[in-house]
Design a protein around this motif. Structure first.
Motif, PDB file in Angstrom:
ATOM      1  N   ASP A 131       0.909  -1.364  -0.039  1.00 11.18           N
ATOM      2  CA  ASP A 131       0.087   0.136   0.079  1.00 11.18           C
ATOM      3  C   ASP A 131       0.947   1.229  -0.203  1.00 11.18           C
ATOM      4  OD1 ASP A 131      -3.022  -0.754   0.603  1.00 11.18           O
ATOM      5  OD2 ASP A 131      -1.754  -2.028   1.752  1.00 11.18           O
ATOM      6  N   GLY A 132       0.666   2.122  -0.777  1.00  3.73           N
ATOM      7  CA  GLY A 132       1.598   3.236  -1.095  1.00  3.73           C
ATOM      8  C   GLY A 132       0.960   4.511  -1.426  1.00  3.73           C
ATOM      9  N   PHE A 144       5.939   3.180   0.276  1.00  2.00           N
ATOM     10  CA  PHE A 144       4.945   1.842   0.149  1.00  2.00           C
ATOM     11  C   PHE A 144       5.271   1.100   1.442  1.00  2.00           C
ATOM     12  CE2 PHE A 144       8.570   0.033  -1.717  1.00  2.00           C
ATOM     13  CZ  PHE A 144       8.525  -1.294  -1.601  1.00  2.00           C
ATOM     14  N   ALA A 145       4.208   0.428   1.830  1.00  2.00           N
ATOM     15  CA  ALA A 145       4.414  -0.326   3.125  1.00  2.00           C
ATOM     16  C   ALA A 145       4.002  -1.958   2.613  1.00  2.00           C
ATOM     17  CB  ALA A 145       3.329   0.099   4.280  1.00  2.00           C
ATOM     18  N   PHE A 153      -2.335   3.468  -3.807  1.00  2.00           N
ATOM     19  CA  PHE A 153      -2.502   2.266  -4.624  1.00  2.00           C
ATOM     20  C   PHE A 153      -2.741   0.980  -3.386  1.00  2.00           C
ATOM     21  CE2 PHE A 153       1.950   2.874  -4.441  1.00  2.00           C
ATOM     22  CZ  PHE A 153       2.729   1.682  -4.044  1.00  2.00           C
ATOM     23  N   HIS A 154      -3.225  -0.036  -3.988  1.00  2.00           N
ATOM     24  CA  HIS A 154      -3.138  -1.251  -3.089  1.00  2.00           C
ATOM     25  C   HIS A 154      -2.830  -2.408  -3.801  1.00  2.00           C
ATOM     26  CE1 HIS A 154      -4.356  -4.452  -0.187  1.00  2.00           C
ATOM     27  NE2 HIS A 154      -5.223  -4.926  -1.042  1.00  2.00           N
ATOM     28  N   MET A 155      -1.760  -3.056  -3.799  1.00  2.00           N
ATOM     29  CA  MET A 155      -1.120  -3.973  -4.781  1.00  2.00           C
ATOM     30  C   MET A 155      -1.040  -5.341  -3.971  1.00  2.00           C
ATOM     31  SD  MET A 155       2.324  -3.568  -7.153  1.00  2.00           S
ATOM     32  CE  MET A 155       1.885  -2.183  -7.804  1.00  2.00           C
ATOM     33  N   ARG A 176      -6.746   2.727  -1.352  1.00  3.22           N
ATOM     34  CA  ARG A 176      -5.966   2.160  -0.150  1.00  3.22           C
ATOM     35  C   ARG A 176      -6.707   0.785  -0.189  1.00  3.22           C
ATOM     36  NH1 ARG A 176      -9.569   5.823   2.761  1.00  3.22           N
ATOM     37  NH2 ARG A 176     -10.341   4.418   4.479  1.00  3.22           N
ATOM     38  N   GLY A 177      -5.975  -0.168   0.531  1.00  5.85           N
ATOM     39  CA  GLY A 177      -6.291  -1.340   0.993  1.00  5.85           C
ATOM     40  C   GLY A 177      -7.497  -1.181   1.886  1.00  5.85           C
TER      41      GLY A 177
END
Length: 447
Positions: free
Chosen positions: A204-205, A215-216, A269-271, A291-292
């Motif tokens: 998530d970043g 990003f985390a 974003f949420h990847m 976001r997630g």
């Protein structure tokens, strides 16, 4: 005049963190609210935010009608913002119509349509699953055999692992097709994709002007499909960049290249990623331009001091988020809580939960009296969620199990479809002080 005083935002949805950010950075905000969140009673700042009701905020006609009825059809918004998975494309189209900055509709589509998304990723030379589109899940007769075995069957665009399952052969696919047809499932276009082995990670970043600002990483406690199939609550832990720098080093190139391939230059974003421990390879799974879910907002803010909702809003306004990343030591993660089928009558309070050691935040999604389903169809249909901290990942995993059990032991749920006799017996066993539901035979006092 300050930037805030001259700022007017059209926001898709009533997310509490987004509206808090709107209140900080805009003089006025029009928040589009659909019937379901309205009935849930959204948390809205007392001033500066105007709720605008619309039957379907994913439908351009519905949104335009609401704007015109409110006298805002020609209003010049500073920006159109959407942090909601299902309304990104509509938000982009409305931004174009209103001549306001907003997400590009074609780019938004690449973050919604999984077939288009994977095609862009593969074209960029990034490792990801092969896919085949099924135009109509109600009729799969044209498919002679599975292109991959096992394969993952999922809707072309959805969320929370909804209606996603593993199929091993054509017979399994036909059985699911018949089941979805019997249900009259309104989502008809599905995707068959190659099953990916490995640990499931998430990133998530924030990206601005093409630069990855932050990003985390996180790791699921178990595969999402396994949790859904076995009807277990999903949980995820944050990965510490100081304790697990190797994971960030492996993931960063994939994250950057994937965002470039999908065309995202500004936003959050949420990847989802797959890590193969045997080879060290990190593959692309999926990516959303928001976001997630779950308690991702709270988890990232607790662990890294980054407010993803505020970052997303600032990016929509064309303002670079000024991040002050601080990594809190120790382990942190969040878990969903599942109820039991029936009518919800009681659970431990938020105050009681947050007083327990290691519980940083608690949230319930269902008030007393709510019906709880027989089974969940996607992650997100949960009773509630907990944000937990611990000294290390092992202790965190133990606390996830312990606090889930703590809540479950204190749940009061009336089972579905009880007869009156069964319901009465159940009531009397739980509340003996109110056992005389019907009372006895009345005998008048002597005259």
């Amino acid at each position: 005049m300050s930037e805030r005083q001259s700022t007017s935002i059209l926001n898709f949805g009533v997310d509490r963190y987004v509206l808090r950010a709107c209140r900080r950075h805009a003089a006025e905000t029009v928040a589009l609210c659909a019937p379901e969140p309205w009935d849930f009673s959204p948390t809205v700042p007392p001033d500066g935010v105007r709720l605008l009701r619309a039957d379907d905020i994913g439908n351009a006609e519905s949104v335009l009608g609401a704007l015109h009825r409110a006298g805002l059809g020609d209003h010049r918004f500073t920006a159109v913002h959407c942090g909601d998975e299902f309304h990104l494309v509509t938000a982009g189209l409305l931004a174009d119509h209103l001549r306001a900055p907003g997400i590009d509709p074609a780019m938004a589509l690449r973050f919604r349509d999984k077939a288009l998304q994977k095609a862009r990723i593969r074209a960029a030379g990034i490792s990801t699953a092969e896919t085949v589109v099924l135009d109509d899940i109600h009729d799969v007769r044209h498919l002679a055999e599975l292109p991959f075995a096992p394969a993952v069957l999922k809707p072309l665009s959805f969320g929370g692992t909804g209606y996603t399952t593993v199929v091993s052969d054509r017979a399994g696919l036909e059985a699911l097709s018949r089941d979805y047809r019997a249900q009259q499932l309104d989502r008809r276009t599905f995707l068959l994709e190659e099953y990916m082995e490995g640990e499931e990670w998430i990133a998530d970043g924030v990206v601005f002007d093409g630069e990855l600002l932050f990003f985390a990483l996180g790791a699921y406690g178990e595969p999402c499909l396994d949790a859904l199939r076995e009807q277990r609550p999903l949980w995820v832990r944050a990965m510490d960049p100081d304790d697990e720098p190797w994971a960030y080093e492996l993931s960063a190139p994939v994250v950057r290249r994937s965002l470039e391939a999908l065309g995202m230059t500004d936003g959050v974003f949420h990847m989802e990623l797959f890590h193969d421990p045997a080879t060290g390879n990190v593959s692309f799974g999926e990516c959303a331009a928001r976001r997630g879910g779950g308690l991702t907002q709270e988890q990232v803010q607790h662990k890294f001091n980054v407010d993803l909702a505020e970052c997303g809003l600032l990016c929509a306004l064309g303002r670079r988020p000024e991040l002050e990343v601080k990594v809190r030591p120790g382990a942190v993660g969040h878990t969903h809580l599942l109820g039991r089928p029936g009518t919800l009558l009681g659970y431990p309070s938020v105050a009681e939960m947050e007083a327990l050691p290691g519980v940083e935040y608690a949230r319930y999604e269902h008030p007393f009296g709510s019906p709880l389903p027989e089974s969940v169809s996607f992650h997100g249909q949960s009773l509630g969620q907990l944000l937990l901290s611990a000294d290390d990942p092992e202790e965190l995993a133990r606390r996830v199990t312990e606090f889930r059990q703590y809540v479950d032991d204190r749940l009061v749920v009336a089972a579905p479809r009880m007869t009156f006799r069964e319901h009465r017996e159940w009531h009397e066993s739980h509340w003996p002080e109110h056992a005389r539901l019907g009372g006895g035979v009345y005998e008048p006092p002597a005259l």
